[in-house]
Each structure stands twice: as structure tokens, then as C-alpha cells.
Design a protein around this motif. Structure first.
Motif, PDB file in Angstrom:
ATOM      1  N   PHE A   1       9.363  -8.065  -7.828  1.00  0.00           N
ATOM      2  CA  PHE A   1       9.825  -7.497  -9.098  1.00  0.00           C
ATOM      3  C   PHE A   1       8.630  -7.164  -9.993  1.00  0.00           C
ATOM      4  O   PHE A   1       8.614  -6.125 -10.672  1.00  0.00           O
ATOM      5  CB  PHE A   1      10.750  -8.483  -9.806  1.00  0.00           C
ATOM      6  CG  PHE A   1      11.228  -7.992 -11.144  1.00  0.00           C
ATOM      7  CD1 PHE A   1      12.195  -7.001 -11.247  1.00  0.00           C
ATOM      8  CD2 PHE A   1      10.699  -8.523 -12.318  1.00  0.00           C
ATOM      9  CE1 PHE A   1      12.627  -6.546 -12.485  1.00  0.00           C
ATOM     10  CE2 PHE A   1      11.127  -8.071 -13.554  1.00  0.00           C
ATOM     11  CZ  PHE A   1      12.091  -7.081 -13.640  1.00  0.00           C
ATOM     12  N   TYR A   2       7.632  -8.046  -9.940  1.00  0.00           N
ATOM     13  CA  TYR A   2       6.410  -7.804 -10.728  1.00  0.00           C
ATOM     14  C   TYR A   2       5.707  -6.538 -10.248  1.00  0.00           C
ATOM     15  O   TYR A   2       5.144  -5.775 -11.057  1.00  0.00           O
ATOM     16  CB  TYR A   2       5.478  -9.010 -10.596  1.00  0.00           C
ATOM     17  CG  TYR A   2       4.086  -8.774 -11.107  1.00  0.00           C
ATOM     18  CD1 TYR A   2       3.809  -8.785 -12.469  1.00  0.00           C
ATOM     19  CD2 TYR A   2       3.027  -8.543 -10.214  1.00  0.00           C
ATOM     20  CE1 TYR A   2       2.524  -8.563 -12.931  1.00  0.00           C
ATOM     21  CE2 TYR A   2       1.742  -8.312 -10.668  1.00  0.00           C
ATOM     22  CZ  TYR A   2       1.493  -8.325 -12.029  1.00  0.00           C
ATOM     23  OH  TYR A   2       0.220  -8.093 -12.497  1.00  0.00           O
ATOM     24  N   LEU A   3       5.750  -6.272  -8.953  1.00  0.00           N
ATOM     25  CA  LEU A   3       5.106  -5.083  -8.406  1.00  0.00           C
ATOM     26  C   LEU A   3       5.872  -3.804  -8.741  1.00  0.00           C
ATOM     27  O   LEU A   3       5.316  -2.706  -8.666  1.00  0.00           O
ATOM     28  CB  LEU A   3       4.956  -5.213  -6.885  1.00  0.00           C
ATOM     29  CG  LEU A   3       4.000  -6.317  -6.395  1.00  0.00           C
ATOM     30  CD1 LEU A   3       4.049  -6.420  -4.872  1.00  0.00           C
ATOM     31  CD2 LEU A   3       2.575  -6.052  -6.865  1.00  0.00           C
ATOM     32  N   GLY A   4       7.141  -3.963  -9.067  1.00  0.00           N
ATOM     33  CA  GLY A   4       7.927  -2.783  -9.437  1.00  0.00           C
ATOM     34  C   GLY A   4       9.362  -2.874  -8.969  1.00  0.00           C
ATOM     35  O   GLY A   4       9.618  -3.244  -7.817  1.00  0.00           O
ATOM     36  N   GLY A   5      10.306  -2.546  -9.843  1.00  0.00           N
ATOM     37  CA  GLY A   5      11.724  -2.627  -9.493  1.00  0.00           C
ATOM     38  C   GLY A   5      12.216  -1.372  -8.815  1.00  0.00           C
ATOM     39  O   GLY A   5      13.182  -0.740  -9.272  1.00  0.00           O
ATOM     40  N   ASP A   6      11.579  -1.002  -7.726  1.00  0.00           N
ATOM     41  CA  ASP A   6      11.965   0.208  -7.004  1.00  0.00           C
ATOM     42  C   ASP A   6      12.931  -0.131  -5.882  1.00  0.00           C
ATOM     43  O   ASP A   6      13.477  -1.241  -5.820  1.00  0.00           O
ATOM     44  CB  ASP A   6      10.716   0.909  -6.467  1.00  0.00           C
ATOM     45  CG  ASP A   6       9.842  -0.051  -5.640  1.00  0.00           C
ATOM     46  OD1 ASP A   6      10.307  -1.170  -5.325  1.00  0.00           O
ATOM     47  OD2 ASP A   6       8.698   0.328  -5.326  1.00  0.00           O
ATOM     48  N   LEU A   7      13.164   0.846  -4.977  1.00  0.00           N
ATOM     49  CA  LEU A   7      14.084   0.612  -3.863  1.00  0.00           C
ATOM     50  C   LEU A   7      13.587  -0.521  -2.959  1.00  0.00           C
ATOM     51  O   LEU A   7      14.382  -1.256  -2.370  1.00  0.00           O
ATOM     52  CB  LEU A   7      14.261   1.903  -3.053  1.00  0.00           C
ATOM     53  CG  LEU A   7      14.970   3.065  -3.771  1.00  0.00           C
ATOM     54  CD1 LEU A   7      15.032   4.293  -2.870  1.00  0.00           C
ATOM     55  CD2 LEU A   7      16.380   2.654  -4.181  1.00  0.00           C
ATOM     56  N   GLY A   8      12.265  -0.644  -2.837  1.00  0.00           N
ATOM     57  CA  GLY A   8      11.709  -1.721  -2.023  1.00  0.00           C
ATOM     58  C   GLY A   8      12.075  -3.098  -2.557  1.00  0.00           C
ATOM     59  O   GLY A   8      12.253  -4.055  -1.782  1.00  0.00           O
ATOM     60  N   PHE A   9      12.193  -3.203  -3.891  1.00  0.00           N
ATOM     61  CA  PHE A   9      12.584  -4.464  -4.507  1.00  0.00           C
ATOM     62  C   PHE A   9      13.993  -4.849  -4.074  1.00  0.00           C
ATOM     63  O   PHE A   9      14.257  -6.005  -3.706  1.00  0.00           O
ATOM     64  CB  PHE A   9      12.496  -4.333  -6.030  1.00  0.00           C
ATOM     65  CG  PHE A   9      13.115  -5.478  -6.775  1.00  0.00           C
ATOM     66  CD1 PHE A   9      12.531  -6.742  -6.754  1.00  0.00           C
ATOM     67  CD2 PHE A   9      14.295  -5.302  -7.500  1.00  0.00           C
ATOM     68  CE1 PHE A   9      13.116  -7.794  -7.447  1.00  0.00           C
ATOM     69  CE2 PHE A   9      14.876  -6.341  -8.195  1.00  0.00           C
ATOM     70  CZ  PHE A   9      14.283  -7.595  -8.168  1.00  0.00           C
ATOM     71  N   TYR A  10      14.916  -3.886  -4.098  1.00  0.00           N
ATOM     72  CA  TYR A  10      16.297  -4.176  -3.702  1.00  0.00           C
ATOM     73  C   TYR A  10      16.398  -4.436  -2.204  1.00  0.00           C
ATOM     74  O   TYR A  10      17.205  -5.257  -1.750  1.00  0.00           O
ATOM     75  CB  TYR A  10      17.204  -3.007  -4.121  1.00  0.00           C
ATOM     76  CG  TYR A  10      17.239  -2.820  -5.617  1.00  0.00           C
ATOM     77  CD1 TYR A  10      17.916  -3.729  -6.425  1.00  0.00           C
ATOM     78  CD2 TYR A  10      16.569  -1.746  -6.217  1.00  0.00           C
ATOM     79  CE1 TYR A  10      17.928  -3.568  -7.810  1.00  0.00           C
ATOM     80  CE2 TYR A  10      16.580  -1.578  -7.594  1.00  0.00           C
ATOM     81  CZ  TYR A  10      17.257  -2.503  -8.382  1.00  0.00           C
ATOM     82  OH  TYR A  10      17.256  -2.352  -9.744  1.00  0.00           O
ATOM     83  N   THR A  11      15.566  -3.761  -1.439  1.00  0.00           N
ATOM     84  CA  THR A  11      15.527  -4.031   0.002  1.00  0.00           C
ATOM     85  C   THR A  11      15.094  -5.469   0.270  1.00  0.00           C
ATOM     86  O   THR A  11      15.659  -6.161   1.129  1.00  0.00           O
ATOM     87  CB  THR A  11      14.552  -3.060   0.697  1.00  0.00           C
ATOM     88  OG1 THR A  11      14.969  -1.710   0.463  1.00  0.00           O
ATOM     89  CG2 THR A  11      14.514  -3.328   2.194  1.00  0.00           C
ATOM     90  N   THR A  12      14.106  -5.930  -0.496  1.00  0.00           N
ATOM     91  CA  THR A  12      13.621  -7.305  -0.344  1.00  0.00           C
ATOM     92  C   THR A  12      14.706  -8.313  -0.664  1.00  0.00           C
ATOM     93  O   THR A  12      14.909  -9.292   0.070  1.00  0.00           O
ATOM     94  CB  THR A  12      12.402  -7.543  -1.265  1.00  0.00           C
ATOM     95  OG1 THR A  12      11.340  -6.665  -0.879  1.00  0.00           O
ATOM     96  CG2 THR A  12      11.933  -8.982  -1.180  1.00  0.00           C
ATOM     97  N   ILE A  13      15.414  -8.101  -1.765  1.00  0.00           N
ATOM     98  CA  ILE A  13      16.479  -9.039  -2.167  1.00  0.00           C
ATOM     99  C   ILE A  13      17.555  -9.119  -1.092  1.00  0.00           C
ATOM    100  O   ILE A  13      17.979 -10.213  -0.678  1.00  0.00           O
ATOM    101  CB  ILE A  13      17.100  -8.603  -3.512  1.00  0.00           C
ATOM    102  CG1 ILE A  13      16.084  -8.763  -4.641  1.00  0.00           C
ATOM    103  CG2 ILE A  13      18.347  -9.438  -3.808  1.00  0.00           C
ATOM    104  CD1 ILE A  13      16.606  -8.337  -5.994  1.00  0.00           C
ATOM    105  N   LEU A  14      18.015  -7.970  -0.610  1.00  0.00           N
ATOM    106  CA  LEU A  14      19.090  -7.958   0.385  1.00  0.00           C
ATOM    107  C   LEU A  14      18.619  -8.536   1.717  1.00  0.00           C
ATOM    108  O   LEU A  14      19.373  -9.252   2.386  1.00  0.00           O
ATOM    109  CB  LEU A  14      19.592  -6.524   0.574  1.00  0.00           C
ATOM    110  CG  LEU A  14      20.368  -5.935  -0.623  1.00  0.00           C
ATOM    111  CD1 LEU A  14      20.695  -4.472  -0.379  1.00  0.00           C
ATOM    112  CD2 LEU A  14      21.651  -6.732  -0.859  1.00  0.00           C
ATOM    113  N   THR A  15      17.391  -8.227   2.093  1.00  0.00           N
ATOM    114  CA  THR A  15      16.856  -8.765   3.350  1.00  0.00           C
ATOM    115  C   THR A  15      16.814 -10.293   3.313  1.00  0.00           C
ATOM    116  O   THR A  15      17.211 -10.971   4.265  1.00  0.00           O
ATOM    117  CB  THR A  15      15.450  -8.211   3.630  1.00  0.00           C
ATOM    118  OG1 THR A  15      15.511  -6.785   3.712  1.00  0.00           O
ATOM    119  CG2 THR A  15      14.895  -8.773   4.932  1.00  0.00           C
ATOM    120  N   LEU A  16      16.320 -10.841   2.210  1.00  0.00           N
ATOM    121  CA  LEU A  16      16.279 -12.303   2.063  1.00  0.00           C
ATOM    122  C   LEU A  16      17.687 -12.887   2.003  1.00  0.00           C
ATOM    123  O   LEU A  16      17.939 -13.957   2.561  1.00  0.00           O
ATOM    124  CB  LEU A  16      15.492 -12.683   0.813  1.00  0.00           C
ATOM    125  CG  LEU A  16      13.968 -12.482   0.884  1.00  0.00           C
ATOM    126  CD1 LEU A  16      13.340 -12.680  -0.492  1.00  0.00           C
ATOM    127  CD2 LEU A  16      13.352 -13.452   1.879  1.00  0.00           C
TER     128      LEU A  16
END
Length: 408
Positions: free
Chosen positions: A96-111
Motif C-alpha cells: 500500500f505504501y508503494l502505491g494503491g494500484d492494481l498490483g496492491f489489490y492483486t496482493t491482497i487477494l493473493t494473500l
């Protein structure tokens, strides 16, 4: 381009290797169940994750690749639920600190989809042997990467080029997880074997020391009885029968490694003192101060040699004799304190230091033997307080609980 990719992945691997080996070398031997060790494991894993995410590999635009799954798996599988949750939260916060982009949501769902599976298999991982552990780690790594690939394709849309890059990334992750898990398990196996060898060597030395003290006790006891044979044959006969009966019921020569109770050890002390009293008469006086659970387990023949030493070298070197005080007390922190004190001739500081050296032939067995056994079995040392012409006090403490039988 290829050189940059290799350099960035190599940098991430260096972070992981440094932190994993730091933990294995300095902390893993302490205890896998120690909470402080688990905290250190969580911190090192978290630091490794942050470093991997801080130096990602960019193969194509907007596609960050890193090896965070390696320290995430390592920390969770070896650290357990709390470590896994802590690392997951750390990844989400840093992403989230690096940026709330699509990659952020991908990370949340993956975890969200991967961590429940990892935590479920963590229970099996802790009970499994080396080969099975490696298999579980590989399966979980592949599962995590595939979940990330599927969710990323769903959120961003499918791209064959991205798919190729992610497939290569999965292969790299599998190789890294296989390497580090295998190496980690090999290190643990070596440490366990080394600990077992050390334990076996310690057990053998303790057994040897006990095998020394038993004939030593009998030798001196029988010498005392023999001294009575001329002047007091009936008393010598009585004491011999008493000693024989006691040894038959309480002194198992077949089990050098067994434990005994405080009660049995005190009975042995009293049996020995009765023999010495028959020899020295009123010159020998004994006082007991016992305030501890008599069922507490202790190593056998750990108190009697100290009493024997006090009588033979402390009191009977004086014509007037003296008093031996035997104290057994339960202290705080679940410790039993043993004290054997005499008001005999005492000893100098130099003599006191020499007594605990390893030259048994010059000094006999008593104090050195007890000191070695307590050091080997409990990691503690006996304390000797003495002054010439005043007397000597020998003190040692041991845990007030049943301990693992040596060699058992």
C-alpha cells in the motif's frame, strides 16, 4: 536487460540467504518452541520480505517481480500462525505504501486465498520429516504463484506476454524454494545430529562418573566396617548386614543412569553415617535440616560423597571431631538447595581451587566427581566456602522437578 534481471534476482537471493543463515547459525539451536526465537524469526523474515519488495525485477512495464514468497513461506512454515499473519500484514502495508494500484489489490487477494492454505498445511509441515517438508514447501510455493497469476489475469486482463513472464517467475520461485528448503532442512538435520552426539557423549560421561562413585562408596564403607572387625566384631557384623540389606533394596547396580528421590538419598547418607558413627563414636555429630518434598528426583549418590568428604577430610583430621550439618531446602524458582557444612579443619583458597581440577588420581573422587556431574547434567557449579581452622561449606542447587533420565 537480461543482466539487470539476473542482478536484481541475485540481490534478492542474497538478502534471503543472509537472513536465513543468520537465523540458523545463531538462533535455531536455542529452541524451536521458544517465543523469543519465533519473534526473531518473524523480524528476520519481515526484513527479508521488505528488502525483496524494495528491489523488484521489472521485465515488462508495470509488472513487478520479487521473491517475497520465499521468506513468507519460510517464516510461516517454521514460525506458525502468528508469524504468518504478521508477515501477510507487513506485505499488504508495504505494498500500500508503494502505491494503491492494481498490483496492491492483486496482493491482497493473493494473500487472502493463499495464506489459509499455507497455514493449514503448516501443521503437517511441523510434524513431517525432511523429504515431506520439502514437498509441502514446493506445493505451497506453486499454489501461491498460481493464485497470483490467476488473480492478476482476472484483474488486469489476460496477456500472453505477461503469462510467459509469470510462468518463468514461477519456475524461478520453485527452484529457489527447493534450494533454500533443502538447505535449511539439511542444516537443521546436521544440528540435530550434532546435539544428539553431544548429548550421548555427556550421558556417557555421567554414566562413567556414576560408575566411579559406586565402588568408591563401597570401598570406603567396607574399609570402615573392616576397622571395627578387631575391636567390635559384633558391631561390624551388624553394620555389614544392615549395609547388605540396604543395598539389596535401594541400590540397583544395573541402572547406572536411573534417578533417585531425596528420601532415598538421605537414607543412603544415614546408612553411611551409621557406619562412621560406629567407628568414630561421639567424635562425630550430625544435624539435619530438611524442608523439601522428599519425592523430588535427583541423581543418585550426589549427596553421600559430600558427607563422606566432610567427615573424612574435614572432621576426622581433628582429634576432637566435629559436626556435619546437612541441609536440603526448597528455594524460590522451583530450585532445591543442598548444603553440607562441617566445622572441621577447613582449607585454603588455593586448596579449594585445586580440589575442582580434573586430576582425580591426586585428590580422589568426591568433590570433583559431584562437580562434574552437576555441571554436565544441569549446567551449574557447586560452591565451596571454606576457611582454615573454621570449616567448609559445599552448596549446590538443582531444579525441583523430575528430569529426563540420562540415557533414557
Amino acid at each position: 536487460m537480461i543482466m539487470n534481471i539476473i542482478k536484481d534476482f541475485s540481490l534478492q537471493l542474497a538478502f534471503i540467504a543472509t537472513l536465513i543463515f543468520t537465523f540458523e547459525i545463531f538462533f535455531v539451536e536455542r529452541s524451536e518452541r521458544n517465543n523469543h526465537v519465533k519473534i526473531i524469526l518473524a523480524v528476520l523474515s519481515g526484513l527479508s520480505i521488505l528488502l525483496c519488495m524494495s528491489f523488484p525485477v521489472y521485465v515488462i512495464t508495470d509488472t513487478r517481480l520479487d521473491t517475497r514468497i520465499v521468506p513468507l513461506l519460510w517464516g510461516t512454515l517454521y514460525g506458525g500462525l502468528r508469524t504468518g499473519l504478521f508477515l501477510s500484514a507487513l506485505i499488504i502495508l508495504y505494498r500500500f505504501y508503494l502505491g494503491g494500484d492494481l498490483g496492491f489489490y492483486t496482493t491482497i487477494l493473493t494473500l487472502s486465498f493463499s495464506m489459509p492454505v499455507i497455514l493449514f498445511f503448516q501443521k503437517f509441515f511441523t510434524k513431517a520429516k525432511k523429504k515431506k517438508r520439502i514437498q509441502i514447501a514446493l506445493i505451497l510455493a506453486i499454489h501461491y504463484c498460481l493464485v497470483g497469476l490467476i488473480i492478476g489475469s482476472f484483474i488486469r486482463g489476460f496477456s500472453f506476454k505477461v503469462f510467459q513472464v509469470q510462468f518463468i517467475h514461477i519456475i524461478i520461485i520453485v527452484v529457489i524454494v527447493l534450494f533454500f528448503t533443502s538447505l535449511n532442512e539439511t542444516i537443521k538435520e546436521m544440528i540435530r545430529k550434532n546435539q544428539q552426539l553431544q548429548s550421548d557423549a555427556k550421558d556417557a560421561e555421567i554414566a562413567f562418573l556414576r560408575s566411579q562413585i559406586k565402588p568408591h562408596f563401597l570401598y570406603n564403607a567396607l574399609n570402615s566396617i573392616a576397622a571395627l572387625c578387631i575391636d567390635k566384631p559384633h558391631k561390624a557384623e551388624e553394620l555389614t548386614l544392615d549395609l547388605s540389606q540396604y543395598l539389596r533394596s535401594s541400590f540397583d547396580f544395573k541402572q547406572l543412569d536411573s534417578l533417585t528421590t531425596i528420601e532415598n538419598e538421605l537414607e543412603l547418607v544415614k546408612a553411611y553415617i551409621n557406619i562412621e558413627k560406629a567407628r568414630f563414636g561421639a567424635r562425630l555429630r550430625v544435624e539435619y535440616d530438611v524442608d523439601a518434598n522428599l519425592d523430588i528426583l535427583i541423581p543418585p549418590l550426589i549427596l553421600q560423597p559430600l558427607v563422606e568428604n566432610a567427615i573424612r577430610h574435614g572432621l576426622m583430621s581433628n582429634l576432637r571431631g566435629g559436626t556435619v550439618k546437612i541441609s536440603v531446602k526448597k528455594e524460590e524458582d522451583a530450585v532445591v538447595s543442598f548444603t553440607v557444612e562441617d566445622n572441621g579443619c577447613g582449607m585454603s583458597g588455593k586448596k579449594r581451587d585445586e580440589i575442582l581440577k580434573s586430576d582425580v588420581k591426586k585428590k580422589g573422587i568426591g568433590l570433583w566427581n559431584i562437580s562434574q556431574r552437576i555441571q554436565l547434567q544441569y549446567g551449574k557449579s557447586i560452591r565451596i566456602e571454606s576457611a582454615e581452622g573454621i570449616g567448609t561449606k559445599v552448596i549446590f542447587d538443582i531444579p525441583a522437578r523430575a528430569i529426563k533420565q540420562i540415557g533414557g
